[in-house]
Structures are given as C-alpha cells and as structure tokens.
Design a protein around this motif. Structure first.
Motif, short mmCIF file in Angstrom:
data_model
loop_
_atom_site.label_atom_id
_atom_site.label_comp_id
_atom_site.label_asym_id
_atom_site.label_seq_id
_atom_site.Cartn_x
_atom_site.Cartn_y
_atom_site.Cartn_z
N LEU A 4 65.37 -5.29 -33.53
CA LEU A 4 64.36 -4.77 -34.45
C LEU A 4 63.54 -5.96 -34.95
N VAL A 5 62.22 -5.91 -34.71
CA VAL A 5 61.35 -6.94 -35.29
C VAL A 5 60.68 -6.31 -36.51
N TRP A 6 60.98 -6.86 -37.67
CA TRP A 6 60.46 -6.32 -38.93
C TRP A 6 59.27 -7.16 -39.35
N LEU A 7 58.09 -6.51 -39.32
CA LEU A 7 56.85 -7.22 -39.68
C LEU A 7 56.61 -7.10 -41.17
N LYS A 8 56.22 -8.22 -41.79
CA LYS A 8 55.95 -8.16 -43.23
C LYS A 8 54.58 -8.75 -43.55
N ARG A 9 54.44 -10.05 -43.36
CA ARG A 9 53.14 -10.71 -43.57
C ARG A 9 52.93 -11.63 -42.38
N ASP A 10 52.90 -11.07 -41.17
CA ASP A 10 52.88 -11.91 -39.97
C ASP A 10 52.28 -11.14 -38.80
N PHE A 11 50.97 -10.82 -38.95
CA PHE A 11 50.35 -9.90 -38.00
C PHE A 11 49.61 -10.64 -36.89
N ARG A 12 50.37 -11.39 -36.09
CA ARG A 12 49.80 -12.14 -34.96
C ARG A 12 50.82 -12.14 -33.83
N VAL A 13 50.38 -12.48 -32.63
CA VAL A 13 51.34 -12.57 -31.53
C VAL A 13 51.61 -14.02 -31.13
N GLU A 14 50.68 -14.92 -31.50
CA GLU A 14 50.91 -16.34 -31.17
C GLU A 14 51.75 -17.01 -32.25
N ASP A 15 52.60 -17.92 -31.83
CA ASP A 15 53.46 -18.66 -32.75
C ASP A 15 54.18 -17.70 -33.72
N HIS A 16 54.75 -16.66 -33.15
CA HIS A 16 55.44 -15.64 -33.93
C HIS A 16 56.91 -15.68 -33.50
N ALA A 17 57.71 -16.39 -34.29
CA ALA A 17 59.10 -16.63 -33.87
C ALA A 17 59.91 -15.34 -33.68
N PRO A 18 59.84 -14.36 -34.59
CA PRO A 18 60.62 -13.13 -34.37
C PRO A 18 60.25 -12.44 -33.05
N LEU A 19 58.94 -12.37 -32.77
CA LEU A 19 58.49 -11.75 -31.52
C LEU A 19 59.00 -12.58 -30.33
N TYR A 20 58.82 -13.87 -30.41
CA TYR A 20 59.18 -14.75 -29.28
C TYR A 20 60.68 -14.69 -28.99
N TYR A 21 61.50 -14.88 -30.04
CA TYR A 21 62.96 -14.95 -29.80
C TYR A 21 63.57 -13.59 -29.49
N SER A 22 62.92 -12.52 -29.95
CA SER A 22 63.47 -11.19 -29.61
C SER A 22 63.36 -10.92 -28.11
N GLN A 23 62.44 -11.64 -27.44
CA GLN A 23 62.25 -11.40 -25.99
C GLN A 23 63.08 -12.36 -25.13
N GLN A 24 64.00 -13.07 -25.77
CA GLN A 24 64.85 -14.00 -25.01
C GLN A 24 66.14 -13.33 -24.55
N ASN A 25 66.29 -12.04 -24.82
CA ASN A 25 67.47 -11.32 -24.34
C ASN A 25 67.04 -10.03 -23.65
N GLU A 26 67.98 -9.29 -23.16
CA GLU A 26 67.65 -8.12 -22.33
C GLU A 26 67.40 -6.84 -23.14
N ARG A 27 67.69 -6.90 -24.44
CA ARG A 27 67.64 -5.65 -25.22
C ARG A 27 66.20 -5.19 -25.44
N PRO A 28 65.96 -3.86 -25.44
CA PRO A 28 64.62 -3.38 -25.81
C PRO A 28 64.35 -3.64 -27.30
N THR A 29 63.07 -3.80 -27.64
CA THR A 29 62.72 -4.18 -29.02
C THR A 29 61.84 -3.12 -29.67
N LEU A 30 62.16 -2.85 -30.93
CA LEU A 30 61.32 -1.95 -31.73
C LEU A 30 60.59 -2.80 -32.77
N PHE A 31 59.25 -2.66 -32.84
CA PHE A 31 58.45 -3.42 -33.81
C PHE A 31 58.07 -2.49 -34.96
#
Ligand SMILES: Cc1cc2nc3c(=O)[nH]c(=O)nc-3n(C[C@H](O)[C@H](O)[C@H](O)COP(=O)(O)OP(=O)(O)OC[C@H]3O[C@@H](n4cnc5c(N)ncnc54)[C@H](O)[C@@H]3O)c2cc1C
Length: 489
Positions: A4-31
């Motif tokens: 689960l990627v929980w967005l709060k005050r981070d509405f970008r795709v570049e240099d977005h650690a939660p987005l980046y690291y959530s894609q380092q495993n096989e699990r599907p992600t909910l934003f």
C-alpha cells in the motif's frame, strides 16, 4: 499480499521513495489518497489548499497511469479505510513519506502506525526533506542534512505492478469536505506540469532578478521562484530542486540566495519536528502568557479583512486573501503588525494566515510566526513600521491602489498615511484604531516589561540549544553581500 502506497503531501512520480521501493518486489501495489473530513475542519486548513491538492492529484493520476499505475481516492478515517482494504487485500507493507504536519496529522500518523503494528503490517517511511525523527542534537543536524541532500535522487520506476487497472474515486476530489469556502480567485494552479513550468521559467529567466525583486510585494510575484506550493505538497522534490539549482550557470549571488532558502526549508521544519509544541504554545515557556489577557476580536476581524486603516498592511492582506500567496517580507510584516501593533496573541492570527496560504507548511509557518511575534525568546523583536515599509517597497503607491480602490482619489503624498488627508471620509476607508507609531511604542514598552519580569535564562539556553542555527556566524558574513532579507533570520 499487497503493497500500500499512502500518499499524503507527495504528488510526484520522480524521486518518490515509497513509489520506487514498492516496485522492488513482486507484490501488486495499491496507491491511496484519503480525504480526511476531520482534517479539513481544522482552523488552519481551507478550501484553497484542498483545491490545489485536488489539481495536483488529478495530474499525479495521469503521471502514474503512464507508468501502468492507478490511483484510488477515498474519503473518511484512514484507519477505518485501511482496515477495510486489509480485510479484502491483505497488506504486507505500507510505504509512505514522513510528514511533519500539525498536531492533528501527528496523532493520525501515530494511530495508523499503531494499527499497522497490531495488524503486523510492515511500515516503510522515507524522509522527503532533511528532517529527522526523534531526539536530535542540533550540533549534528547540518552534517546529517548535508549527507541526505547529497544522496542521489530516485528515478520513477520503469513499470508499475498495480493492483487496480482503473482510477477509482477521483470524482471525490470535486467534493470538498471542509467547513469553509475560502477559495482564492487568483491562486497558483497545482499539478506536475504547472510545477515544471514554474521551475523552468524561474531557472531560465526569472532567477536573474531574484534578490533584486523578492522584497517588494509588486516585483516578488515574478522575481520570487513561486515554488512554495509545489515544494510543500511534494509536487516537486526538494532534493531534486536543490541539485538542479546547484548546477545552474547563472549569477552566483542570485543562485546562492535561492539555494540558501531551499536549505532553510528543512532547517525550519526540523524545529517543529523536534518540538511539536511550536504549533500550539509559545516555544519559550516564560512567554506562554505574554499576550493571553487581551484579545480584541474587532481588531482581529479588521486585520483579516484588510481594513485596519493602514494602507500597506491592508493591501498585503487583501492580496493574500485573493491570491493565496505573498512574499516573505510581507508575511513577516503582517504577523508582526498583528502581534505588536494590535497586540493579538499569535495562535488565532497564525491559524488565519495558514488558511490564507495555499503553500501552508506547518513546519515553516509556526516557527516563523513565533520568531516574528517575539515568543521564541531568542530572536530580536521585529516591529516593522508599515508606513516606511510601504514607502520603500511601494514608493509610487501602485500596490496600495491596486488592492484598495477606496483610496483612488487620495493624492499621492497621502496614500501611505490617508489619516492625514482631511478630505477622506471614514465611510470610505477607516482610520487606524491607533496610529502605527503610537501602537509600536506601546508594544515595545509592554514586551520589554514582560521580558524583564518573566524571562528565565535557563529556558532561553534550552531554546538556543534545541533550535538555533549553528550557521549563524557564517551566514552573517555572507549576507553582507547578498540580501537584506537574510538578516531577518
Ligand atoms: C509568518 C510567515 C509564515 C510563513 N509560512 C510559510 C508556509 O506556510 N509555507 C511556506 O512554504 N513558507 C512559509 N513562509 C516562508 C516564505 O515566506 C515562503 O516560503 C516564500 O514566500 C514562498 O515563496 P517562494 O517559493 O517564491 O520563495 P523563494 O524565495 O523563491 O524560496 C524558495 C523556497 O525556499 C523556501 N523558503 C523561502 N523562504 C523561507 C523561509 N524564510 N523559511 C523557510 N523556508 C523558506 C520555500 O520552500 C520556498 O518555496 C513563511 C514566512 C513567514 C514570515
């Protein structure tokens, strides 16, 4: 199991650690972004901030979709919603950015992380400013901050493994759940494209006028970077902007002045992170009760409406009410006028200003408010003279005339002091309740008397040790050649 990627005050795709690291495993992600009605009832939040967030989220959804991801927007209590999600799609890991917000967001985060702990969900939280959790020794902050800012930025993932294959709940962004209708008629627009447009125009052209133009409310509209809302809602990455600014080939002084302020961003937010009391009480404990015995509600209303009778103050407030932004010096002057001349205690004036700012960043806002109101016990009193400020930064009275049409007919020599113009009718424009010079004298007397009788020096030492910048001497030297604005800090 999902991420689960929980967005709060981070509405970008570049240099977005939660987005980046959530894609380092096989699990599907909910934003997920959650509109929290209780948050939007708070006195420091407003419809104009929500509008900016809604615009930014719509643009974020498009950027996410290009990478194969989809956004889910929901309204309600975060823990209740995450529980529902977890019951349907068991969550393995919650990814989010660390937030230094107000008291309410801090308790909400604590509830969410406690719930995760009970539900055995792993939490991965990443900083998006050089701000560090837990007890921090200021002597080490600069070193840690430099290390973090020097670390590489993250690219957007090349492909997203998304749980959803459609956006869900975006129409909720049309339904503001707060308790005001405080929109700004001419505010900056949110979104990634707008952020980049503003950044590019600043880096390519406007930065050359930066230090010359930032002090006047007229010229700062274009000379200042205008990046604040994009930085405070994470539409742009602070680290990325600092890196880009560092590599610019422009005038060295302009560049240094701008980069210094980007560093102040984290320096100030760290103050609130280290002492959350900053948002609710005077940080110096001896000054807790300095102004709490008298609060003139009528003066407060006149200040909020831009009707104090002092044209430069009123024009600044009206600009802020209409556009949701004003430059640093005028923010400082507005709060200083309220705190000293009108002797209004800062918690209510701070909440009002926060509501007017589209770029409301609690970590900058409250420490600045307390510095300018004389409640830190370590900063010199900043009692601005609104008449001389006006004469200096709006010599021709153009700014005043733009925002106060009632003064159209007043001759130029009276535009900063219309109370001296005998032909001005008070049903057109009120006289000030007390003339600025008299009010300033009264405030100086009150504040120095209070300081003499109440200041506990041990507490002063504690505030210095916890919050004061260790860069002071260096900065003083460099400011001699840069801007007078730097002296305000
Ligand atoms: C009473 C008061 C309240 C304030 N509240 C806020 C707030 O809620 N949100 C906010 O972003 N800024 C706040 N500021 C700081 C400052 O006024 C704004 O950051 C600035 O005016 C935004 O315009 P800009 O992006 O064009 O600034 P620029 O001058 O172009 O600066 C670039 C960036 O540096 C940072 N920055 C600039 N000045 C400061 C400063 N003095 N302290 C910390 N960081 C700084 C901001 O992120 C800003 O976007 C406040 C200042 C005062 C005096």
């Amino acid at each position: 199991m999902i991420n689960l990627v929980w967005l709060k005050r981070d509405f970008r795709v570049e240099d977005h650690a939660p987005l980046y690291y959530s894609q380092q495993n096989e699990r599907p992600t909910l934003f997920v972004y959650v509109i929290e009605p209780d948050y939007w009832q708070l006195p420091d939040t407003s419809a104009r901030q929500f509008e900016f967030i809604a615009q930014s989220l719509r643009s974020y959804a498009q950027a996410l979709e290009k990478l194969g991801g989809y956004l889910c927007v929901r309204m309600g209590d975060v823990v209740e919603l995450f529980t529902k999600i977890h019951n349907k799609y068991p969550i393995d890991t919650l990814y989010c950015h660390q937030e230094t917000g107000n008291d309410w967001t801090f308790s909400r985060d604590t509830r969410v992380f406690n719930w995760c702990h009970t539900a055995q969900i792993l939490v991965k939280q990443y900083p998006q400013q050089a701000v560090f959790r837990g007890k921090l020794n200021r002597d080490h902050w600069q070193r840690k901050a430099t290390h973090w800012l020097d670390s590489p930025t993250l690219p957007p993932p090349s492909k997203i493994n998304s749980l959803l294959n459609f956006h869900s709940g975006l129409t909720l962004l049309d339904k503001y759940s707060g308790n005001d209708s405080f929109t700004a008629t001419e505010m900056q627009s949110g979104g990634i494209a707008e952020a980049n447009k503003t950044l590019n125009s600043f880096f390519n052209y406007r930065i050359n006028q930066y230090l010359f133009g930032i002090s006047s409310p007229l010229t700062s509209v274009t000379s200042s970077s205008r990046l604040s809302p994009y930085l405070c809602y994470g539409v742009l990455s602070l680290k990325q902007v600092i890196k880009q600014a560092t590599s610019l080939r422009v005038d060295k002084r302009q560049k240094a002045g701008f980069i210094a302020r980007l560093h102040w961003h984290s320096h100030f937010v760290q103050k609130l992170e280290s002492e959350p009391r900053y948002a609710i009480q005077a940080v110096h404990k001896s000054l807790l009760n300095m102004r709490n015995d008298e609060f003139d509600a009528q003066l407060f209303e006149r200040w909020k409406a831009g009707c104090t009778g002092v044209p430069f103050i009123d024009a600044c407030m009206r600009m802020l009410n209409e556009t949701g932004w004003i430059n640093f010096r005028m923010r400082a002057m507005l709060i200083s006028y309220a705190s000293y001349h009108l002797w209004l205690d800062w918690p209510q004036t701070a909440a009002y200003l926060a509501r007017t700012f589209v770029d409301y960043e609690p970590g900058i806002h409250y420490p600045q408010i307390q510095m300018q109101s004389g409640t830190t016990g370590i900063n010199p009193f900043r009692i601005y003279n609104p008449v001389t400020q006006g004469q200096k930064y709006d010599a021709k009275g153009l700014f005043i005339r733009k925002y106060i049409p009632e003064l159209d007919h007043v001759p130029h020599c009276y535009v900063h002091t219309p109370w001296l113009y005998s032909a001005l009718k008070t049903d057109q424009y009120d006289k000030p309740s007390c003339l600025p010079d008299d009010a300033a004298r009264r405030a100086k007397h009150k504040i120095s008397e209070y300081y003499q009788n109440h200041i506990d020096m041990t507490e002063t030492q504690r505030v210095i040790k916890t919050h004061a910048s260790r860069m002071k001497n260096k900065r003083k030297k460099s400011t001699q050649t840069t801007s007078a604005q730097l002296n305000l800090l």
